[in-house]
Design an enzyme around this catalytic site. Structure first.
Site, PDB file in Angstrom:
ATOM      1  N   HIS A  70       0.834  -1.207   0.000  1.00  0.00           N
ATOM      2  CA  HIS A  70       0.000   0.000   0.000  1.00  0.00           C
ATOM      3  C   HIS A  70       0.876   1.269   0.000  1.00  0.00           C
ATOM      4  O   HIS A  70       0.717   2.147  -0.858  1.00  0.00           O
ATOM      5  CB  HIS A  70      -0.907  -0.036   1.241  1.00  0.00           C
ATOM      6  N   GLU A  71       1.797   1.320   0.928  1.00  0.00           N
ATOM      7  CA  GLU A  71       2.652   2.514   1.015  1.00  0.00           C
ATOM      8  C   GLU A  71       3.575   2.619  -0.195  1.00  0.00           C
ATOM      9  O   GLU A  71       3.920   3.719  -0.629  1.00  0.00           O
ATOM     10  CB  GLU A  71       3.453   2.518   2.323  1.00  0.00           C
ATOM     11  N   HIS A  81       1.699   4.583  -2.708  1.00  0.00           N
ATOM     12  CA  HIS A  81       1.795   6.029  -2.448  1.00  0.00           C
ATOM     13  C   HIS A  81       3.163   6.565  -2.884  1.00  0.00           C
ATOM     14  O   HIS A  81       3.260   7.618  -3.511  1.00  0.00           O
ATOM     15  CB  HIS A  81       1.604   6.305  -0.950  1.00  0.00           C
ATOM     16  N   GLU A 113      -4.886   7.809  -2.851  1.00  0.00           N
ATOM     17  CA  GLU A 113      -5.351   6.520  -2.339  1.00  0.00           C
ATOM     18  C   GLU A 113      -5.588   5.538  -3.494  1.00  0.00           C
ATOM     19  O   GLU A 113      -5.432   4.321  -3.313  1.00  0.00           O
ATOM     20  CB  GLU A 113      -6.625   6.734  -1.515  1.00  0.00           C
TER      21      GLU A 113
END
Lengths: 497, 497
Positions: B263-264, B267, B293
């Site tokens: 997830h990160e 980003h 997101e």
């Protein structure tokens, strides 16, 4: 103080705190750059740092600041408030006297100078660095002329680092060091004594890291207000709330990291001893470079290189390194003198000063125009020969070794020696007041010494000027006597002179 | 563009870059606070952050900025320049419309709210938090009235996070999710299928750290422009030059850290794909929260929770964890649905949205004045029951679980679901353009997908508004269709529906 004056002083202090917070933010960004940042981050980091420094420069030189200072100098302030105004006046006048485009040019030329210096050093090619060095000297002379056209330019540059210590005093101290240390080092060279070297061997980074953490624990470093990391060059960075130290590891010399960590612990202890409630104002900030260096050298040399400390620490060191040094052997190892070492940052407690003094003499002559840049290598090598009896075979190992001149830092070097001298003076005063400090150290009780330093030095921040602080802390004017006595006694005994 | 206009635009851009550099410095200070700073550093760090944010607010609302914006809106600018002016106009107007003392009050009340919320949560005592929450709602309504007295206050607050996505669109999307996901989750609950759980066990932090580093290597995370550290809550922080990720480790659930890191990584990949030359201007900055997101959810869900990815990664995971999961078992484990989970941050890909929707509905009613603060626990528990068939037994596990409202962040929650919806739309467009993306993923070749995202999304920065960017990247208006198709197909197959 009248209400209007109170409110003016309050507004002024808000501006002062803003400047300080911008600088603290910049210091954290620099710490991160040296310790944590991936290399790709450089372009953005440079721009962030430029913005922070441009804004604090603007706040410092703003009309509001000038008006506040004029009004507050005429106001009825208490002693602490007057000290704050004194410090800001000095900073404001210096910043306001130099045109913004000169500041910017110096900043640009120094950023360009760094890679040029690095490449020249790698290629051992002083000529490649010479034109840049010439340009930097020109710009720094120009800078000095703006600050004070009537003054000796080197004196102006020195005052950037030591605003309250006059250059004559500094010069006299350095001359006394040279006069007494050169013969002392010669006697050591002629001595038959061979000091012990019980830590020869190879030690990995992890082993050394655990050792130096243990030593910081022993010294009482407060981990809830600090960190220990590695960096290419050891340094300390922080505030009274968070003062971080770094070190590096040399595989074949565990005393290098050990000494560096104790040195940086001294810097951190000063920072952490500044009053919390004065954070963001000069009363919550450390005095100048020589005072900061006195704190690091006091812990490094008067504690970390003492027999008492080695009686305490030898078992710990042996346990981590797997060695079997007696306390006396550890003490000897920590105090070996290496006159044929060419590198300042690797120098021992005595020859270190000769490295500093030769740099001071050369940079003073360069700024005065009495020495040509192209003659620097020869001037360097001659002095190395005269002071330490060695000549570097390359300029990389000689006049190209330090980053300072490429940074435009002329007048910085002397503060290293001035700090050591003050360390000895402070340690002597602490012994006079506390009795047998060594006995406490031997027991691992560092509180009396640290509390004495906090009481006499740290808690004052910039309340006093440097000479006032020295007088207040030691009862004497700044003097080289204690350092010279200490050096001659200690090394006379070690080397059987 | 005339010379005078050019020079005005240049000066304007210098101001814009200053603001951006101050914010980047602030982000680094926050990263350090969460990842590196010793706890004692808090008081100084708060003051440093306040100074940075006050200065960037002053620069944004300064008269010079207002005058620049007026002049440049009337000037003959190119499309990119107009985009920069558009973004600064929006930010300036919003910042300038809110009185400084209200900004300060909100900031003070939220700092005080954090410990109150923490204590209320620990004591499971909603009543202790209620007065603070009431005060925050009042202040945020006041804030919204200053920004746009004619608008629905929740719409104004939502626009702080999503300036270009209108609330009606957002609300319609969330309603469609609710309508289709509630029955889908019910069907899953009723299903007999039990998905595999091959990673049950206990794994220490070090094992998990090596695993997630390996996964970042596999994904092509550029370590020369990033770092991986641990933090209490996973997050990403940085710029196109240096985008850092963090994670945490749960001893009994290695998929938690694995998913968080992917997830990160999403980003960070967005941040690193922004154009370097536009650093410091809106063209070098990411679009709003839902777009950010979408990038993290695309990598987390459409890559990291795909069968193809598990075919690639299962051997690596097994090697580190000492497990023997087949790719299919790994895939199943990564996609288990837990309707009885009460905690948003631990929710799976489907029930996550129900957590978001109930918060959105409650905060919208709170801001509208249609729901009393004291009725929040009951409203929360009823919706949990209606949407997921469970009722929290405590408010600590219910309406007190998230920090957002204590931060004064009303209007933030919807962006999480909007991002997932956009992730599916973008992934569908990438598949349309690139063909079989899964086949590439299976081979460990993430370049085509990353390059497509860079080309279609990242390199534009804030050149386009959010709806324009979605249209530009996917050829369609923003729609929930792709997400719903994806969810129904994937989970229909997994749970045999």
């Amino acid at each position: 103080m009248a209400t209007e004056q109170q409110s003016r002083y309050g507004d002024f202090l808000d501006r002062v705190r803003r400047i300080s917070n911008l600088r603290s933010a910049g210091m954290l960004l620099s710490w991160d750059q040296q310790v944590m940042m991936p290399e790709g981050g450089t372009p953005a980091r440079s721009k962030q740092l430029s913005t922070l420094s441009a804004l604090s420069h603007e706040l410092l030189t703003a009309d509001e600041m000038a008006a506040d200072l004029d009004a507050l100098e005429a106001a009825d302030l208490d002693a602490d408030q007057r000290a704050v105004v004194r410090e800001l006046r000095r900073e404001h006048d210096r910043a306001a006297s130099v045109p913004a485009d000169l500041v910017e040019e110096i900043s640009e030329v120094t950023s360009e100078a760094l890679p040029v210096w690095q490449e020249s050093k790698e290629a051992d090619d002083f000529d490649a660095f010479a034109p840049t060095l010439e340009r930097l000297i020109e710009l720094k002379r120009e800078y000095a002329a703006h600050v004070d056209p009537a003054a000796d330019p080197y004196e102006v540059l020195f005052a950037d680092y030591e605003p309250y210590l006059d250059l004559d005093t500094a010069e006299r101290v350095l001359e006394r060091l040279r006069e007494r240390l050169v013969p002392l080092i010669e006697e050591i060279q002629a001595s038959d004594v061979e000091l012990a070297a019980p830590f020869e061997g190879r030690y990995d980074d992890e082993t050394q890291m655990v050792l130096v953490r243990d030593v910081l624990d022993t010294l009482g470093y407060p981990w809830e207000r600090g960190r220990l990391d590695t960096a290419p060059h050891p340094f300390m960075s922080g505030t009274q709330f968070d003062a971080r130290v770094t070190t590096r590891f040399k595989e074949d010399d565990p005393l290098d990291a050990l000494t560096a960590v104790i040195h940086e612990f001294g810097h951190a202890t000063y920072q952490l001893g500044l009053p919390a409630e004065a954070y963001g104002t000069p009363l919550g900030q450390s005095r100048d470079l020589s005072v900061h260096e006195s704190q690091s050298r006091l812990w490094e040399n008067h504690v970390g290189r003492s027999r008492a400390f080695w009686e305490l620490i030898a078992p710990t060191v042996n346990e981590h390194l797997g060695t079997a040094a007696t306390p006396e052997e550890g003490y000897e190892a920590a105090n070996r003198i290496y006159p044929d070492n060419l590198v300042r940052v690797e120098a021992d407690e005595l020859t270190y000063h000769m490295h500093v003094i030769l740099r001071f003499e050369i940079e003073r002559d360069l700024i005065a125009g009495d020495l040509d840049v192209r003659d620097v290598p020869e001037a360097w090598n001659e002095r190395m020969d005269a002071y330490l009896g060695v000549r570097p075979e390359t300029d990389a190992a000689g006049c190209l070794q330090d980053i300072h001149w490429a940074h435009g830092s002329f007048g910085y070097f002397p503060t290293y020696s001035l700090g050591s001298v003050l360390a000895a003076q402070l340690y002597a005063a602490a012994e006079r007041d506390l009795g047998d400090v060594d006995a406490r150290v031997r027991e691992g009780d560092f509180d009396p010494l640290r509390d004495w330093l906090r009481e006499r030095v740290h808690r004052h921040g910039q309340r006093y000027t440097t000479p006032e602080l020295v007088e207040e802390a030691t009862g004497e004017a700044y003097t080289a006597d204690h350092f010279l006595d200490y050096a001659e006694t200690k090394y006379g005994e070690l080397y059987d002179l």
